[in-house]
Design an enzyme around this catalytic site. Structure first.
Site, PDB file in Angstrom:
ATOM      1  CB  ALA B  33      35.623  36.588  30.354  1.00  0.00           C
ATOM      2  N   GLY B  76      38.639  39.862  32.925  1.00  0.00           N
ATOM      3  CA  GLY B  76      39.577  38.783  32.638  1.00  0.00           C
ATOM      4  C   GLY B  76      40.879  39.280  32.058  1.00  0.00           C
ATOM      5  CD  GLU B  79      39.826  38.006  36.839  1.00  0.00           C
ATOM      6  OE1 GLU B  79      39.441  37.550  37.930  1.00  0.00           O
ATOM      7  OE2 GLU B  79      39.199  37.827  35.770  1.00  0.00           O
ATOM      8  CD  GLU B  99      35.630  40.743  36.488  1.00  0.00           C
ATOM      9  OE1 GLU B  99      35.714  41.850  37.051  1.00  0.00           O
ATOM     10  OE2 GLU B  99      36.607  40.122  36.052  1.00  0.00           O
TER      11      GLU B  99
END
Lengths: 366, 225
Positions: B33, B76, B79, B99
């Protein structure tokens, strides 16, 4: 004369401390003299001392090994194998006067060996130590494991825990001699095995370093841990069926979640075990390593994790574990709220800032 | 992510589209992200803005979604790939959830989907250390279906989409829904749900055509009805 180390980050803040020691020791000795600083420590009463070496960032004071704890105004440092480890006084305050009773048994486990390893001494190691019984798990052993886990849980200096056996066996099962005479009423009323899952409630990462036999209760114990590193000679299995019983500490639930139904059924219904290679390939363990390296690599993993934010680590572990408990939708919901919560931490801000500034993050567990 | 969702809406509503492939470039699927975007946010911002809420639009697509992953699929990105139905990976693909190194945790499903794919020990190791795994390990542990040469990944994903596209869209959507429910309910209720969908397929022309074609040893021609 044996000595243990006490490292205090800033002795200038320590102007008074108590020493807790067994009665017979206290009565026989009026004072000890630190062999490095020549600081005189009066064992009998409060001592007002200002350490003359306040300019040093960390200072090692050597105390006699029989002293079980040093109590200062903010922390209690208890004698914990070669070194006094600090725990927050807020946590330990209520046990201060019970300290002598509690801590006097600190280093006297009968069934396990407890150690702290790593460059920063932040990885707790619990070694199951019943070699004659191939580390068969019995109630006293599990109680001691739980005590060690409590201690590591409450010790802010510990970032991760490694649980291991010896090269021949991690744990070859539960103690059958202990179980044989039990009747139905005994196990039900005694809630047999109830406290064996304390390790699943540890908020810090727990890594099982498995060499040799991890059978029955041993396999179940390893599966309760977060991560399993296996030695090349490791054997995993659930042979309870051959005793006319079934796995009772999670084997029927955790094995299928790890390796799928067909393999789990085959092992649980036949009692056969699988070697480390098969355990790796089927998803039960993360790594297979040479036997001599397993514990070291597990400690290294603990150290690597220890460099990260304990708040985030605990949250991540909780989120992953909830996936076994609720639907995917609710698990995602839970994860998102924990993720949002991480934005309220300094560690999150520091971690992201360090990433953008291309430097190493320094987390403060806040 | 808003633009991805708009494109997904468009494909969802277009009857001519049978499947969707999502990909990046050869170097990266998605490396995470946007941290610059996230850095200044406070707790109140993410809660009141329901940060990440719309990032899972892809899980509600009724058509098959195939992730063609080359290079980095981290945080992300990993994911997002796991939200898709099928993952084809290039030989240079890397999957991970770093993360934790930023002092936070995966927020878009990493803690829930990774363990369902690769088991607890591997998932915990990655999520707690931030380490990633190469394509070969992702294949062996069940995260991806195939590992292919980098240059072929997207083409193979498209071919898979085409293969699926020859089949009944009604049946495809029902099959996908049934498989996905297995993560939500008990086996018993999942089987119950599956059975009702199975029964429902008998109300379609495609089911009759498909079975008839099989018996008559000819190719079926489905009509999405």
């Amino acid at each position: 004369m044996k000595f243990v180390n006490l490292i205090v980050a800033d002795w200038s803040r320590v102007d008074q401390f108590d020493v807790i020691a067994p009665r017979r020791f206290r009565e026989g000795l009026t004072f000890e003299r630190c062999t490095r600083t020549r600081l005189r420590i009066d064992v009998k009463a409060h001592v007002r001392r200002k350490c003359p070496h306040v300019l040093r960032l960390s200072h090692v004071i050597w105390f006699h090994h029989a002293i079980t704890a040093i109590v200062t105004s903010s922390r209690i440092y208890y004698n914990f194998t070669r070194m006094f480890r600090p725990i927050s006084r807020l946590v330990a305050f209520s046990c201060r006067f019970a300290a002598a009773r509690t801590f006097s048994s600190a280093s006297t486990f009968e069934n396990i060996l407890v150690d702290v390893r790593g460059e920063n001494s932040n990885v707790g190691v619990i070694q199951l130590n019943r070699p004659k019984a191939l580390n068969a798990l019995c109630d006293p052993l599990m109680h001691e494991v739980n005590q060690a886990l409590d201690r590591f849980e409450n010790d802010d200096a510990i970032a991760a825990v490694v649980i291991t056996g010896n090269e021949k066996a991690f744990a070859a099962g539960a103690d059958i001699k202990e179980m044989l005479p039990l009747e139905y009423k005994d196990v039900v009323r005694g809630n047999f095995l109830a406290h064996w899952d304390r390790v699943t409630r540890v908020t810090k990462p727990v890594i099982a370093a498995v060499n040799g036999f991890a059978l029955g209760g041993g396999c179940e114990f390893a599966m309760m841990c977060d991560i399993i590193y296996a030695g090349e000679n490791a054997q995993f299995g659930q042979p309870e069926i051959r005793l006319g019983t079934i796995p009772g500490a999670g084997g029927t639930q955790r094995l299928i979640r790890a390796v799928g139904k067909s393999k789990a059924m085959e092992q649980i219904l036949s009692g056969d075990s699988m070697p480390a290679s098969e355990a790796l390939q089927s998803g039960l363990v993360s790594k297979v390593l040479p036997v001599a390296q397993v514990v070291d690599e597990a400690v290294k993993l603990g150290e690597k994790i220890g460099k990260l934010s304990p708040l985030a680590i605990a949250a991540a572990k909780e989120a992953v574990n909830i996936s076994y408990e609720v639907s995917l939708k609710e698990g995602l919901h839970f994860e998102k709220r924990l993720f949002h919560g991480s934005f309220a931490t300094n560690d999150r801000r520091e971690g992201m800032k360090a990433f953008i500034e291309k430097r190493k993050a320094s987390f403060t567990n806040s | 992510m808003h633009e991805v969702n708009q494109a997904l809406d468009r494909f969802e509503n277009d009857d001519a589209i049978a499947a969707v492939v999502i990909t990046g470039n050869e170097k990266a699927f998605a490396a995470g992200a946007d941290i610059k975007e996230m850095l200044p946010l406070e707790y109140k911002d993410v809660v009141r803005g329901n940060f990440l809420a719309h990032w899972d639009r892809v899980t509600r697509v009724t058509k098959p979604v195939i992730a063609a992953v080359n290079g980095f699929a981290l945080g992300g990105g990993c994911e997002f790939a796991m939200m898709c139905d099928i993952i084809y990976a290039g030989e240079n693909a890397q999957f991970g959830q770093p993360e934790i190194r930023l002092g936070t945790i995966p927020g878009a499903g990493g803690t829930q989907r990774l363990i369902r794919a690769v088991g607890k020990s591997k998932a915990m190791e990655q999520i707690l250390s931030g380490d990633s795994m190469p394509a070969s390990e992702a294949l062996q542990s069940g995260l991806v279906s195939k590992v292919l040469p980098v240059a072929q990944v997207v083409d193979e994903a498209v071919k898979l989409g085409e293969k699926i596209g020859k089949l009944s869209p009604l049946a495809i959507a029902a099959a996908k829904e049934a498989v996905n429910i297995s993560y939500e309910v008990s086996l018993k209720e999942g089987l119950h749900f599956e059975k009702r969908l199975f029964h429902g397929s008998f109300a379609t022309n495609d089911r009759r055509e498909g079975m008839k074609a099989f018996i008559e040893k000819r190719k079926a021609s489905f009509t999405n009805s």
